[in-house]
Design a protein around this motif. Structure first.
Motif, PDB file in Angstrom:
ATOM      1  N   GLY A 232     -26.769  75.789 -59.739  1.00  0.00           N
ATOM      2  CA  GLY A 232     -25.491  75.168 -59.402  1.00  0.00           C
ATOM      3  C   GLY A 232     -24.304  76.038 -59.722  1.00  0.00           C
ATOM      4  N   GLY A 233     -23.254  75.878 -58.877  1.00  0.00           N
ATOM      5  CA  GLY A 233     -21.984  76.548 -59.147  1.00  0.00           C
ATOM      6  C   GLY A 233     -21.970  78.036 -58.882  1.00  0.00           C
ATOM      7  N   ALA A 234     -22.969  78.567 -58.141  1.00  0.00           N
ATOM      8  CA  ALA A 234     -23.062  80.011 -57.982  1.00  0.00           C
ATOM      9  C   ALA A 234     -21.879  80.604 -57.242  1.00  0.00           C
ATOM     10  CB  ALA A 234     -24.366  80.360 -57.252  1.00  0.00           C
ATOM     11  N   SER A 235     -21.244  79.860 -56.361  1.00  0.00           N
ATOM     12  CA  SER A 235     -20.156  80.418 -55.563  1.00  0.00           C
ATOM     13  C   SER A 235     -18.844  79.669 -55.755  1.00  0.00           C
ATOM     14  CB  SER A 235     -20.534  80.388 -54.072  1.00  0.00           C
ATOM     15  OG  SER A 235     -21.701  81.112 -53.827  1.00  0.00           O
ATOM     16  N   SER A 236     -18.731  78.903 -56.815  1.00  0.00           N
ATOM     17  CA  SER A 236     -17.584  78.008 -56.931  1.00  0.00           C
ATOM     18  C   SER A 236     -16.337  78.656 -57.493  1.00  0.00           C
ATOM     19  CB  SER A 236     -17.959  76.792 -57.793  1.00  0.00           C
ATOM     20  OG  SER A 236     -18.915  76.020 -57.132  1.00  0.00           O
ATOM     21  N   ARG A 243     -12.106  72.320 -58.680  1.00  0.00           N
ATOM     22  CA  ARG A 243     -11.566  70.967 -58.640  1.00  0.00           C
ATOM     23  C   ARG A 243     -10.656  70.767 -57.429  1.00  0.00           C
ATOM     24  NH1 ARG A 243      -8.878  68.733 -63.846  1.00  0.00           N
ATOM     25  NH2 ARG A 243      -9.480  66.736 -62.925  1.00  0.00           N
ATOM     26  N   ARG A 244      -9.897  71.801 -57.057  1.00  0.00           N
ATOM     27  CA  ARG A 244      -9.017  71.676 -55.889  1.00  0.00           C
ATOM     28  C   ARG A 244      -9.848  71.502 -54.625  1.00  0.00           C
ATOM     29  NH1 ARG A 244      -3.919  71.964 -54.920  1.00  0.00           N
ATOM     30  NH2 ARG A 244      -3.494  72.489 -57.097  1.00  0.00           N
ATOM     31  N   TRP A 245     -10.936  72.272 -54.498  1.00  0.00           N
ATOM     32  CA  TRP A 245     -11.824  72.097 -53.345  1.00  0.00           C
ATOM     33  C   TRP A 245     -12.409  70.686 -53.325  1.00  0.00           C
ATOM     34  CZ3 TRP A 245     -14.919  77.251 -54.192  1.00  0.00           C
ATOM     35  CH2 TRP A 245     -14.182  78.322 -53.644  1.00  0.00           C
ATOM     36  N   LEU A 246     -12.871  70.226 -54.513  1.00  0.00           N
ATOM     37  CA  LEU A 246     -13.526  68.923 -54.588  1.00  0.00           C
ATOM     38  C   LEU A 246     -12.555  67.797 -54.233  1.00  0.00           C
ATOM     39  CD1 LEU A 246     -15.910  67.099 -55.350  1.00  0.00           C
ATOM     40  CD2 LEU A 246     -15.163  67.235 -57.739  1.00  0.00           C
ATOM     41  N   VAL A 247     -11.382  67.801 -54.841  1.00  0.00           N
ATOM     42  CA  VAL A 247     -10.417  66.726 -54.581  1.00  0.00           C
ATOM     43  C   VAL A 247      -9.937  66.787 -53.136  1.00  0.00           C
ATOM     44  CG1 VAL A 247      -8.181  65.754 -55.217  1.00  0.00           C
ATOM     45  CG2 VAL A 247      -9.736  66.590 -56.995  1.00  0.00           C
ATOM     46  N   GLU A 297      -3.553  67.116 -63.022  1.00  0.00           N
ATOM     47  CA  GLU A 297      -4.221  66.041 -62.280  1.00  0.00           C
ATOM     48  C   GLU A 297      -3.360  65.550 -61.122  1.00  0.00           C
ATOM     49  OE1 GLU A 297      -5.316  62.977 -64.984  1.00  0.00           O
ATOM     50  OE2 GLU A 297      -6.889  64.170 -65.969  1.00  0.00           O
ATOM     51  N   LEU A 298      -2.082  65.319 -61.387  1.00  0.00           N
ATOM     52  CA  LEU A 298      -1.205  64.791 -60.338  1.00  0.00           C
ATOM     53  C   LEU A 298      -1.007  65.808 -59.215  1.00  0.00           C
ATOM     54  CD1 LEU A 298       1.413  62.901 -62.517  1.00  0.00           C
ATOM     55  CD2 LEU A 298      -0.398  61.905 -61.100  1.00  0.00           C
ATOM     56  N   SER A 299      -0.962  67.089 -59.580  1.00  0.00           N
ATOM     57  CA  SER A 299      -0.865  68.115 -58.550  1.00  0.00           C
ATOM     58  C   SER A 299      -2.088  68.094 -57.647  1.00  0.00           C
ATOM     59  CB  SER A 299      -0.712  69.494 -59.205  1.00  0.00           C
ATOM     60  OG  SER A 299      -0.766  70.520 -58.234  1.00  0.00           O
ATOM     61  N   LEU A 300      -3.267  67.943 -58.248  1.00  0.00           N
ATOM     62  CA  LEU A 300      -4.483  67.874 -57.450  1.00  0.00           C
ATOM     63  C   LEU A 300      -4.468  66.643 -56.540  1.00  0.00           C
ATOM     64  CD1 LEU A 300      -7.150  68.821 -60.153  1.00  0.00           C
ATOM     65  CD2 LEU A 300      -6.548  70.177 -58.144  1.00  0.00           C
ATOM     66  N   ILE A 301      -4.087  65.511 -57.088  1.00  0.00           N
ATOM     67  CA  ILE A 301      -4.126  64.258 -56.330  1.00  0.00           C
ATOM     68  C   ILE A 301      -3.196  64.297 -55.123  1.00  0.00           C
ATOM     69  CG2 ILE A 301      -3.540  61.792 -56.436  1.00  0.00           C
ATOM     70  CD1 ILE A 301      -4.379  61.968 -59.460  1.00  0.00           C
ATOM     71  N   TRP A 302      -2.036  64.866 -55.304  1.00  0.00           N
ATOM     72  CA  TRP A 302      -1.000  64.749 -54.266  1.00  0.00           C
ATOM     73  C   TRP A 302      -0.846  65.987 -53.394  1.00  0.00           C
ATOM     74  CZ3 TRP A 302       0.643  60.160 -52.905  1.00  0.00           C
ATOM     75  CH2 TRP A 302       0.439  59.113 -53.811  1.00  0.00           C
TER      76      TRP A 302
END
Length: 310
Positions: A232-236, A243-247, A297-302
């Protein structure tokens, strides 16, 4: 030879970690009956291009000129297949002998279907590869920092969308979706819906694909009798980028299938809870930055996902 099966392995980075997986599929000691008809390695515009001469005999190699992410790389690989089934494998897997043949045999009575299997790390911890379609509630619970220490409990596993019935099941278990680390796909049906949505760069693309296939009557199943090892996580890359990709991917999924407004509001409320929790920990002498974490967190959310195609 498994005449119905082609394997697609997306790669972004060095080829050396992928060679053991290729050897498990096509190496000298692999019986003919266990060999897929095709194995396609897709170099998704790695910074240092993969040297095709390093690949074992029998591997087909395709290099993309633009890094489009997991779904785009898999689409490219599937375009090169002439087989009715595609087995998508993450490049950092370790598979047991005869894995591909056994998975195809187990899946045969259910086809056309998407089929995955158990995955675990080297410590034996489950990757919870069988899940239910995500809801806003699942993602809000996962966002709550105060619950992080309780995620070993069944209640929390279910609250974030892990399918514990499948996790403890036997044989082939129908599920909502299976992890993209291992996916046996019916090629004609995947092509008919346009393949993976390439608007997802990383994460959630396999959920979206299975959601759309379900709308066409194609089920997803979890083979509990097979397990792969998954690093897991080899290219992340870095954690913030991951987290930015995921959100961003979750926002895209919510925009397509649920309500992106509800997700943003729910995560914002969870961040307010996190701020209160972290402030209490700071007052208790813990080395935390409540305001810095809340701003992140708020930057990621919005903002995460706003630059992705719609």
């Amino acid at each position: 030879m498994i005449s119905a099966l082609g394997v697609v392995i997306p790669v972004h980075g060095a080829i050396e970690p992928v060679l053991p997986l290729l050897d498990a599929l096509l190496g000298e000691g692999v019986p003919d009956a266990d060999r897929p008809a095709q194995v396609v390695v897709v170099d998704d515009a790695s910074p240092h291009p993969v040297d095709a001469a390093r690949l074992p005999e029998g591997v087909e190699f395709v290099r993309r000129e633009v890094n489009g992410g997991f779904g785009a790389a898999v689409n490219t690989g599937i375009d090169h297949l002439t087989t009715p089934l595609a087995l998508v494998l993450n490049s950092d897997l370790e598979i047991p002998p005869g894995f591909a043949r056994t998975l195809v045999e187990h899946a045969a009575p259910w086809q056309p279907a998407v089929v995955g299997c158990r995955n675990a790390d080297h410590s034996g911890r489950s990757g919870y590869a069988a899940r239910v379609f995500p809801t806003t509630a699942h993602q809000v619970v996962e966002w709550l920092v105060p619950l992080a220490g309780l995620r070993h409990l069944d209640l929390l596993h279910r609250a974030v969308g892990h399918d514990m019935r499948a996790e403890r099941g036997h044989g082939m278990v129908p599920v909502d979706w299976v992890s993209g680390a291992v996916m046996l796909l019916p090629v004609a049906q995947v092509r008919a819906i346009g393949g993976f949505d390439e608007g997802y760069f990383m994460y959630t693309e396999e959920v979206d694909l299975q959601k759309r296939l379900r709308g066409q009557g194609i089920p997803s199943l979890y083979d509990t009798d097979l397990t792969v090892l998954h690093v897991g996580g080899a290219s992340s890359g870095g954690e913030l980028r991951r987290r930015r990709w995921l959100v961003g991917a979750r926002m895209r999924y919510a925009r397509k299938h649920r309500s992106v407004v509800a997700l943003r509001l729910g995560l914002t409320a969870a961040s307010a809870v996190n701020l209160v929790w972290q402030t209490g920990r700071r007052l208790a002498g813990r080395d935390v930055d409540p305001l810095g974490a809340a701003r992140e967190e708020l930057s990621l959310i919005w903002t995460a996902g706003r630059d992705l195609p719609r």
